[in-house]
Design an enzyme around this catalytic site. Structure first.
Site, PDB file in Angstrom:
ATOM      1  N   ASP A   1       0.862  -1.174   0.000  1.00  0.00           N
ATOM      2  CA  ASP A   1       0.000   0.000   0.000  1.00  0.00           C
ATOM      3  C   ASP A   1       0.904   1.231   0.000  1.00  0.00           C
ATOM      4  OD1 ASP A   1       0.873  -0.286   2.738  1.00  0.00           O
ATOM      5  OD2 ASP A   1      -0.652   1.199   3.231  1.00  0.00           O
TER       6      ASP A   1
ATOM      7  N   ASP B   1      -8.341  -7.059  -0.133  1.00  0.00           N
ATOM      8  CA  ASP B   1      -7.466  -7.240   1.028  1.00  0.00           C
ATOM      9  C   ASP B   1      -8.263  -6.884   2.271  1.00  0.00           C
ATOM     10  OD1 ASP B   1      -6.987  -4.092   0.920  1.00  0.00           O
ATOM     11  OD2 ASP B   1      -6.180  -4.834   2.822  1.00  0.00           O
TER      12      ASP B   1
ATOM     13  N   CYS C   1     -13.218 -28.816   5.731  1.00  0.00           N
ATOM     14  CA  CYS C   1     -12.083 -27.891   5.540  1.00  0.00           C
ATOM     15  C   CYS C   1     -10.790 -28.701   5.657  1.00  0.00           C
ATOM     16  CB  CYS C   1     -12.119 -26.783   6.596  1.00  0.00           C
ATOM     17  SG  CYS C   1     -10.711 -25.653   6.486  1.00  0.00           S
TER      18      CYS C   1
ATOM     19  N   CYS D   1      -7.707 -27.587   6.259  1.00  0.00           N
ATOM     20  CA  CYS D   1      -6.587 -26.941   6.966  1.00  0.00           C
ATOM     21  C   CYS D   1      -6.206 -27.769   8.203  1.00  0.00           C
ATOM     22  CB  CYS D   1      -6.972 -25.520   7.362  1.00  0.00           C
ATOM     23  SG  CYS D   1      -7.956 -25.408   8.845  1.00  0.00           S
TER      24      CYS D   1
ATOM     25  N   CYS E   1      -8.767 -27.835  11.147  1.00  0.00           N
ATOM     26  CA  CYS E   1      -9.975 -28.666  10.996  1.00  0.00           C
ATOM     27  C   CYS E   1      -9.618 -30.137  10.764  1.00  0.00           C
ATOM     28  CB  CYS E   1     -10.814 -28.156   9.832  1.00  0.00           C
ATOM     29  SG  CYS E   1     -11.381 -26.479  10.080  1.00  0.00           S
TER      30      CYS E   1
ATOM     31  N   HIS F   1      -6.697 -21.371   9.576  1.00  0.00           N
ATOM     32  CA  HIS F   1      -8.051 -21.714   9.100  1.00  0.00           C
ATOM     33  C   HIS F   1      -8.695 -20.538   8.376  1.00  0.00           C
ATOM     34  CE1 HIS F   1     -12.127 -23.083   8.747  1.00  0.00           C
ATOM     35  NE2 HIS F   1     -12.485 -21.897   9.233  1.00  0.00           N
TER      36      HIS F   1
HETATM   37  O1  LIG Z   1      -9.223   4.683   0.083  1.00  0.00           O
HETATM   38  C1  LIG Z   1      -8.303   3.957   0.501  1.00  0.00           C
HETATM   39  N1  LIG Z   1      -7.021   4.195   0.127  1.00  0.00           N
HETATM   40  C2  LIG Z   1      -6.001   3.434   0.596  1.00  0.00           C
HETATM   41  N2  LIG Z   1      -6.171   2.415   1.437  1.00  0.00           N
HETATM   42  C3  LIG Z   1      -7.441   2.123   1.880  1.00  0.00           C
HETATM   43  C4  LIG Z   1      -7.616   1.069   2.812  1.00  0.00           C
HETATM   44  C5  LIG Z   1      -6.439   0.244   3.314  1.00  0.00           C
HETATM   45  C6  LIG Z   1      -6.423  -1.097   2.587  1.00  0.00           C
HETATM   46  N3  LIG Z   1      -5.599  -2.079   3.307  1.00  0.00           N
HETATM   47  C7  LIG Z   1      -4.207  -1.713   3.444  1.00  0.00           C
HETATM   48  C8  LIG Z   1      -3.470  -2.732   4.279  1.00  0.00           C
HETATM   49  C9  LIG Z   1      -1.989  -2.536   4.067  1.00  0.00           C
HETATM   50  C10 LIG Z   1      -1.193  -3.523   4.893  1.00  0.00           C
HETATM   51  C11 LIG Z   1      -1.559  -3.428   6.359  1.00  0.00           C
HETATM   52  C12 LIG Z   1      -3.038  -3.541   6.611  1.00  0.00           C
HETATM   53  C13 LIG Z   1      -3.868  -2.622   5.751  1.00  0.00           C
HETATM   54  C14 LIG Z   1      -8.908   0.817   3.279  1.00  0.00           C
HETATM   55  N4  LIG Z   1      -9.359  -0.077   4.198  1.00  0.00           N
HETATM   56  C15 LIG Z   1     -10.696   0.115   4.289  1.00  0.00           C
HETATM   57  N5  LIG Z   1     -11.518  -0.558   5.115  1.00  0.00           N
HETATM   58  C16 LIG Z   1     -10.984  -1.505   6.109  1.00  0.00           C
HETATM   59  C17 LIG Z   1     -10.500  -0.764   7.305  1.00  0.00           C
HETATM   60  C18 LIG Z   1      -9.453  -1.109   8.100  1.00  0.00           C
HETATM   61  C19 LIG Z   1      -9.250  -0.230   9.160  1.00  0.00           C
HETATM   62  C20 LIG Z   1     -10.153   0.800   9.190  1.00  0.00           C
HETATM   63  S1  LIG Z   1     -11.229   0.664   7.865  1.00  0.00           S
HETATM   64  N6  LIG Z   1     -11.124   1.070   3.455  1.00  0.00           N
HETATM   65  C21 LIG Z   1     -10.017   1.537   2.812  1.00  0.00           C
HETATM   66  C22 LIG Z   1      -9.848   2.559   1.881  1.00  0.00           C
HETATM   67  C23 LIG Z   1      -8.544   2.865   1.424  1.00  0.00           C
END
Ligand SMILES: O=c1[nH]cnc2c(CCNCC3CCCCC3)c3[nH]c(NCc4cccs4)nc3cc12
Length: 372
Positions: A92, A266, A304, A306, A309, A335
């Protein structure tokens, strides 16, 4: 040398069966990407993650830039070598994590200044520095530096936020160093407002990306508003490029999003829940701390494959959780990741056979039954 590409193999309504080709291998879509925050999928060995069927994992720019540092990871051969994950990695941009984890964040036109939640040291993330960090990590898929528009937001607030992200998207593209097999994804913003989503999609298409993420969702708007937003957004994205819905989600969210044209997902839930004794099954989530499991000799989920299970009972899992044994979170994490990968494989098979709507209806029926 592999070129980064997306193969569209079949369609069933708006749902798609595809394959993403990257420098470190291919990803069958629809795909779920386990989150490997600090260069590890928590409680899992890399070989275990691969054994679940996962083909790609997420790396976290915010965490890794602070510790051990992107330059150090690069000196050690990049994230694939550092964490011994030979397959594709998506990182990210760091923006989302900065806004949710860092202290004393200051956002301006140029980027974000923040203090590390570890030691209070000062750092800065901009579209340019985020591209540099993701390249140092050697990510196969790099995410544009964006601002996730908070929810709720008025149309004016969502427009201002989206336009900033579009300026940052252009700067991300300009700073991204193209390499064969490596891709850059743009991120659509615009809150829950169809016109803003359309403006954002149009802006990203003009800049040109290897894939398109839908951001700004799964931030509290609810499943109905998320699905409604997807219905006005994915049709505007190129049919021959992957679509990635960020941060989603529960199984029913993923199924509904696949039916609305999303290819990649994700979410921290399967791994984070695994550590809090929450197990995902086809009949909904099961809380293994609950005393109702203490004499239950059955596996967590019939059928499952895994180790949780295959080799253990609910009574044993309950015992491990109550005893705070390390093996508890290990087995439940395995799991949950396996359950998500099995869901994605079932979705791919259903799309290939033209029966994804029926699959979704059956999955909803089973989940409504609840665990027995
Ligand atoms: O617009 C966005 N731009 C960039 N990232 C976003 C993310 C994080 C996605 N997972 C990153 C991962 C990278 C590696 C580590 C873990 C995260 C989002 N996650 C959520 N909802 C779930 C949510 C999670 C927490 C609060 S809301 N909406 C999101 C919207 C955006």
């Amino acid at each position: 040398m592999t070129q980064f590409s997306f193969e569209l193999l079949a369609e069933d309504g708006a749902a798609r069966l595809g394959r993403v080709h990257t420098a470190h291998g291919a990803i069958d879509t629809p795909a779920f990407m386990p989150v490997g925050t600090a260069a590890t999928v928590k409680a899992m060995l890399p070989g275990s993650v691969a054994a679940t069927g996962a083909q790609i994992v997420l790396g976290n720019t915010y965490h890794l830039m602070l510790r051990p540092g992107a330059e150090r990871v690069a000196r050690l051969g990049g994230l694939h070598k550092f964490m011994n994950w030979p397959g594709p990695i998506l990182t990210d941009s760091g923006g989302f994590q900065v806004m949710s984890l860092a202290k004393l964040r200051k956002l301006d036109e140029d980027g974000v200044t923040f203090q590390s939640h570890h030691d209070g040291s000062r750092h800065r993330l901009t579209p340019e520095s985020s591209m540099d960090i993701q390249r140092l990590l050697d990510a196969d898929i790099t995410m544009a530096f964006d601002e996730c528009t908070p929810f709720p937001a008025t149309p004016e607030q969502a427009a201002v936020s989206m336009r900033l992200s579009m300026r940052w998207a252009a700067r991300s593209k300009a700073a991204f160093v193209p390499r064969p097999g490596y891709g850059l994804f743009g991120i659509v913003q615009g809150g829950v407002y169809p016109e803003l989503r359309a403006d954002s999609a149009k802006a990203l298409l003009e800049i040109g990306f290897d894939g398109y993420a839908v951001g700004g969702l799964a931030v509290g708007e609810g499943q109905e508003a998320m699905f409604a937003t997807l219905e006005v957004t994915t049709p505007l994205l190129p049919r021959d490029k992957p679509r990635y819905l960020m941060g989603v989600g529960r199984p029913s969210d993923i199924i509904g999003a696949v039916l609305r044209g999303v290819d990649m997902f994700d979410c921290v839930m399967p791994t984070r829940s695994g550590r809090t004794a929450q197990a995902f099954t086809r009949r909904g989530t099961v809380n293994l701390r609950n005393a109702r499991h203490q004499d239950d000799p059955r596996p967590l989920e019939e059928g499952c494959s895994c180790p949780c299970c295959r080799d253990h009972s609910r009574a044993y899992l309950h015992h491990l959780i109550r005893s705070e044994e390390i093996l508890g979170p290990m087995l439940l994490t395995w799991h949950n990741i396996q359950a998500y990968q099995d869901l994605m494989r079932s979705l791919r098979e259903a799309i290939a056979e033209g029966r994804v709507a029926e699959f979704a209806a059956e999955a909803a029926r089973l989940e409504a039954l609840g665990d027995i």
